[in-house]
Each structure stands twice: as structure tokens, then as C-alpha cells.
Write a protein that holds these residues in place. Structure first.
Motif, PDB file in Angstrom:
ATOM      1  N   ALA A 178      60.824  58.374  10.613  1.00  0.00           N
ATOM      2  CA  ALA A 178      59.987  57.375  10.512  1.00  0.00           C
ATOM      3  C   ALA A 178      59.416  57.169   9.123  1.00  0.00           C
ATOM      4  O   ALA A 178      59.910  57.483   8.170  1.00  0.00           O
ATOM      5  CB  ALA A 178      59.219  56.985  11.854  1.00  0.00           C
ATOM      6  N   SER A 179      57.844  56.788   9.489  1.00  0.00           N
ATOM      7  CA  SER A 179      57.122  56.367   8.216  1.00  0.00           C
ATOM      8  C   SER A 179      57.034  57.487   7.337  1.00  0.00           C
ATOM      9  O   SER A 179      56.906  57.605   6.037  1.00  0.00           O
ATOM     10  CB  SER A 179      55.602  55.688   8.746  1.00  0.00           C
ATOM     11  OG  SER A 179      55.121  56.652   9.291  1.00  0.00           O
ATOM     12  N   ASP A 180      56.796  58.807   8.058  1.00  0.00           N
ATOM     13  CA  ASP A 180      56.852  59.946   7.180  1.00  0.00           C
ATOM     14  C   ASP A 180      57.871  60.220   6.296  1.00  0.00           C
ATOM     15  O   ASP A 180      57.824  60.513   4.915  1.00  0.00           O
ATOM     16  CB  ASP A 180      56.664  61.148   8.155  1.00  0.00           C
ATOM     17  CG  ASP A 180      55.502  61.273   9.215  1.00  0.00           C
ATOM     18  OD1 ASP A 180      54.680  60.389   9.060  1.00  0.00           O
ATOM     19  OD2 ASP A 180      55.528  62.019   9.929  1.00  0.00           O
ATOM     20  N   ARG A 232      61.805  70.012  -0.564  1.00  0.00           N
ATOM     21  CA  ARG A 232      61.454  71.130   0.258  1.00  0.00           C
ATOM     22  C   ARG A 232      60.610  70.822   1.492  1.00  0.00           C
ATOM     23  O   ARG A 232      60.756  71.261   2.651  1.00  0.00           O
ATOM     24  CB  ARG A 232      60.224  71.892  -0.592  1.00  0.00           C
ATOM     25  CG  ARG A 232      59.879  73.573   0.219  1.00  0.00           C
ATOM     26  CD  ARG A 232      58.742  73.790  -0.460  1.00  0.00           C
ATOM     27  NE  ARG A 232      57.584  72.992  -0.413  1.00  0.00           N
ATOM     28  CZ  ARG A 232      56.669  72.918   0.774  1.00  0.00           C
ATOM     29  NH1 ARG A 232      57.006  73.659   1.791  1.00  0.00           N
ATOM     30  NH2 ARG A 232      55.784  72.077   0.585  1.00  0.00           N
ATOM     31  N   ILE A 233      59.832  69.554   1.484  1.00  0.00           N
ATOM     32  CA  ILE A 233      59.033  68.778   2.357  1.00  0.00           C
ATOM     33  C   ILE A 233      59.872  68.486   3.629  1.00  0.00           C
ATOM     34  O   ILE A 233      59.903  68.563   4.754  1.00  0.00           O
ATOM     35  CB  ILE A 233      58.171  67.701   2.030  1.00  0.00           C
ATOM     36  CG1 ILE A 233      57.014  68.461   1.107  1.00  0.00           C
ATOM     37  CG2 ILE A 233      57.725  66.827   3.113  1.00  0.00           C
ATOM     38  CD1 ILE A 233      56.282  67.389   0.539  1.00  0.00           C
ATOM     39  N   ASN A 245      49.898  66.819   5.690  1.00  0.00           N
ATOM     40  CA  ASN A 245      49.080  65.870   4.991  1.00  0.00           C
ATOM     41  C   ASN A 245      48.615  66.360   3.596  1.00  0.00           C
ATOM     42  O   ASN A 245      48.763  65.871   2.623  1.00  0.00           O
ATOM     43  CB  ASN A 245      47.949  65.357   5.827  1.00  0.00           C
ATOM     44  CG  ASN A 245      46.924  64.404   5.260  1.00  0.00           C
ATOM     45  OD1 ASN A 245      47.737  63.338   4.421  1.00  0.00           O
ATOM     46  ND2 ASN A 245      45.996  64.060   5.515  1.00  0.00           N
ATOM     47  N   LEU A 246      48.476  67.858   3.536  1.00  0.00           N
ATOM     48  CA  LEU A 246      47.889  68.328   2.412  1.00  0.00           C
ATOM     49  C   LEU A 246      49.007  68.298   1.641  1.00  0.00           C
ATOM     50  O   LEU A 246      48.800  68.155   0.437  1.00  0.00           O
ATOM     51  CB  LEU A 246      47.286  69.747   2.788  1.00  0.00           C
ATOM     52  CG  LEU A 246      45.839  69.677   3.462  1.00  0.00           C
ATOM     53  CD1 LEU A 246      45.638  71.260   3.804  1.00  0.00           C
ATOM     54  CD2 LEU A 246      44.931  69.194   2.731  1.00  0.00           C
ATOM     55  N   ASN A 258      45.683  55.463   6.276  1.00  0.00           N
ATOM     56  CA  ASN A 258      46.745  54.969   6.628  1.00  0.00           C
ATOM     57  C   ASN A 258      47.902  56.173   6.834  1.00  0.00           C
ATOM     58  O   ASN A 258      48.644  56.159   7.566  1.00  0.00           O
ATOM     59  CB  ASN A 258      47.336  54.256   5.412  1.00  0.00           C
ATOM     60  CG  ASN A 258      48.778  53.566   5.481  1.00  0.00           C
ATOM     61  OD1 ASN A 258      48.874  53.281   6.719  1.00  0.00           O
ATOM     62  ND2 ASN A 258      49.374  53.280   4.500  1.00  0.00           N
ATOM     63  N   LEU A 259      47.724  57.313   5.998  1.00  0.00           N
ATOM     64  CA  LEU A 259      48.509  58.349   6.248  1.00  0.00           C
ATOM     65  C   LEU A 259      48.171  59.350   7.600  1.00  0.00           C
ATOM     66  O   LEU A 259      49.176  59.609   8.210  1.00  0.00           O
ATOM     67  CB  LEU A 259      48.295  59.463   4.949  1.00  0.00           C
ATOM     68  CG  LEU A 259      48.848  58.836   3.752  1.00  0.00           C
ATOM     69  CD1 LEU A 259      48.482  60.280   2.683  1.00  0.00           C
ATOM     70  CD2 LEU A 259      50.361  58.806   3.627  1.00  0.00           C
TER      71      LEU A 259
END
Length: 235
Positions: free
Chosen positions: A83-85, A74-75, A15-16, A5-6
Motif C-alpha cells: 500500500a502506501s509504504d 533492499r527495503i 521509519n528510520l 504522515n509517515l
């Protein structure tokens, strides 16, 4: 959390980073489950040492909330997700805040044990124990739904809060009866009332986290939405 999904939204180092912060959230959740278990056991037994442990654990949970929130900030600053992120980062941050509030509820239960004499709790344990078990089950299932970003499970758990509310109301009626029968018990009963309220709030916090899961997956803010409308959205 489902990596497939990610993978639709993010990849590589991003992702990590999110997997790492997700792991921190789950570790925080595991510590909370133990804290709640200890709080309920101390309430049932009057174990003051265990109640003190509950309060000490809260300092660790507070520190974890700060660390996770800083990582989310930080991210956002580094990756500028959209969006989804972005929804995922926000869901993680909001979930962490509600988990910290659950820790505060556990502290309230522990403080009740330290402040209330054993006799003041007599007669309240059956109903309190049932509500406590229900709240603990909701927390466990909520964390599982969050880990898998399972919308169906989140909606099912969301509806469970009505039952916790009903159990809370039953406890209130019981405590009111005790106070009317023996006015001298009022100060101690009021302490127990605060503990009951704290357990009821755990259900509310779990409900919030379920809403964040739905928000991430469906892209729709379902806060303040009634159950029927939410169900229509998920069909």
C-alpha cells in the motif's frame, strides 16, 4: 517529509530506514542545485573550469543514484512493504532516477561551454538566462514539495512547466533567426540549441517528480493525466 504522515503507515526501524534514504535524496537534490547553478554560470561567462566542475559533479550524482536505488531495493526485499509504504519507496526510487537525469542535463550545458566558442553564444544569453533561472527555481521548489510531500505545491509546480516550454520555444525562434542571418554560426548555434533543450528537459523532470508526490499522497498514478483531471482529483 512529514513524519506524522509517515507514521500513519510505518513505524520503528522501517521509519528510520526511510528517513535515512529520504535524507540521501535531499542531499542529492542539494548537490544538483549547485551543479545547475554552476552550469548556468559557466554558460553565461564561458568559464570552462566551472564547466569541467559540472561534469565532475555528475559522477558523484550518479554514485548517489546507485546507492539510493540499492537501498530502496533492499527495503523492498527486507520489509516487503504494501500500500502506501510501497508507494513511498517507489516514489523515492523514481524521483532519484529523474534527479540523475537532471544531472545529465547539467552536463549537456557544461559540454556546450567546452565545445562552443564564446562568440557563438552572443545574443542568446538573455533568453537562455531567463529559462535557466526558471528551471532552477522549479528544481528548488520541487525538492521542497518532495521533502514535505506537499500535493498542492506539487500541482502548482507541475503547471509551471508550460511556462518553461514557452521560454524554450522563444529561444528556438531566436536561434533560428541568428542562423538565418549568419549561416556560418550554424555549428555553434546548434551546440547552444542542445543546451536549451537540456534546460527544457529539467522542467519535464521536475514535473515527473511532482507526479510522484501526488502518487504517494493520493494513491493515484497521474502520469499522462491532463491538468483539469488532475485538479479534479486533488479537490
Amino acid at each position: 517529509m512529514d513524519n506524522n504522515n509517515l507514521g500513519k503507515h510505518i513505524s520503528g526501524q522501517f521509519n528510520l530506514e526511510l528517513e535515512d534514504v529520504r535524507s540521501q535524496v535531499m542531499a542529492m537534490g542539494g548537490l544538483l542545485e549547485q551543479q545547475l547553478h554552476d552550469a548556468l554560470h559557466s554558460l553565461q561567462t564561458g568559464d570552462q573550469d566551472l564547466a569541467k566542475k559540472v561534469m565532475a559533479t555528475d559522477r558523484k550524482i550518479n554514485a548517489m543514484e546507485v546507492a539510493i536505488d540499492e537501498e530502496c531495493t533492499r527495503i523492498i526485499a527486507k520489509r516487503q512493504p504494501a500500500a502506501s509504504d510501497l508507494r513511498l519507496v517507489l516514489a523515492i526510487s523514481k524521483t532519484t532516477a529523474d534527479l540523475e537525469r537532471i544531472g545529465d542535463a547539467c552536463v549537456r550545458v557544461g559540454r556546450t561551454v567546452l565545445e562552443t566558442k564564446g562568440g557563438s553564444r552572443k545574443g542568446t544569453l538573455v533568453s537562455m538566462e531567463a529559462m535557466g533561472r526558471h528551471a532552477a527555481r522549479m528544481l528548488h521548489e520541487t525538492l521542497d514539495a518532495f521533502a514535505r510531500m506537499d500535493v498542492d505545491a506539487a500541482f502548482r509546480i507541475h503547471k509551471e512547466d508550460v511556462k518553461v516550454d514557452g521560454e524554450y520555444e522563444a529561444v528556438i525562434r531566436q536561434l533560428m533567426t541568428f542562423m538565418m542571418e549568419d549561416p556560418r554560426s550554424i555549428p555553434g548555434i546548434l551546440d547552444v540549441l542542445w543546451a536549451a533543450r537540456a534546460l527544457e528537459r529539467i522542467g519535464d523532470r521536475c514535473q515527473n517528480i511532482c507526479e510522484y508526490v501526488i502518487y504517494f499522497v493520493k494513491g493515484k498514478d497521474v502520469r499522462h493525466m491532463d491538468t483539469d483531471d488532475m485538479e479534479d482529483l486533488l479537490r
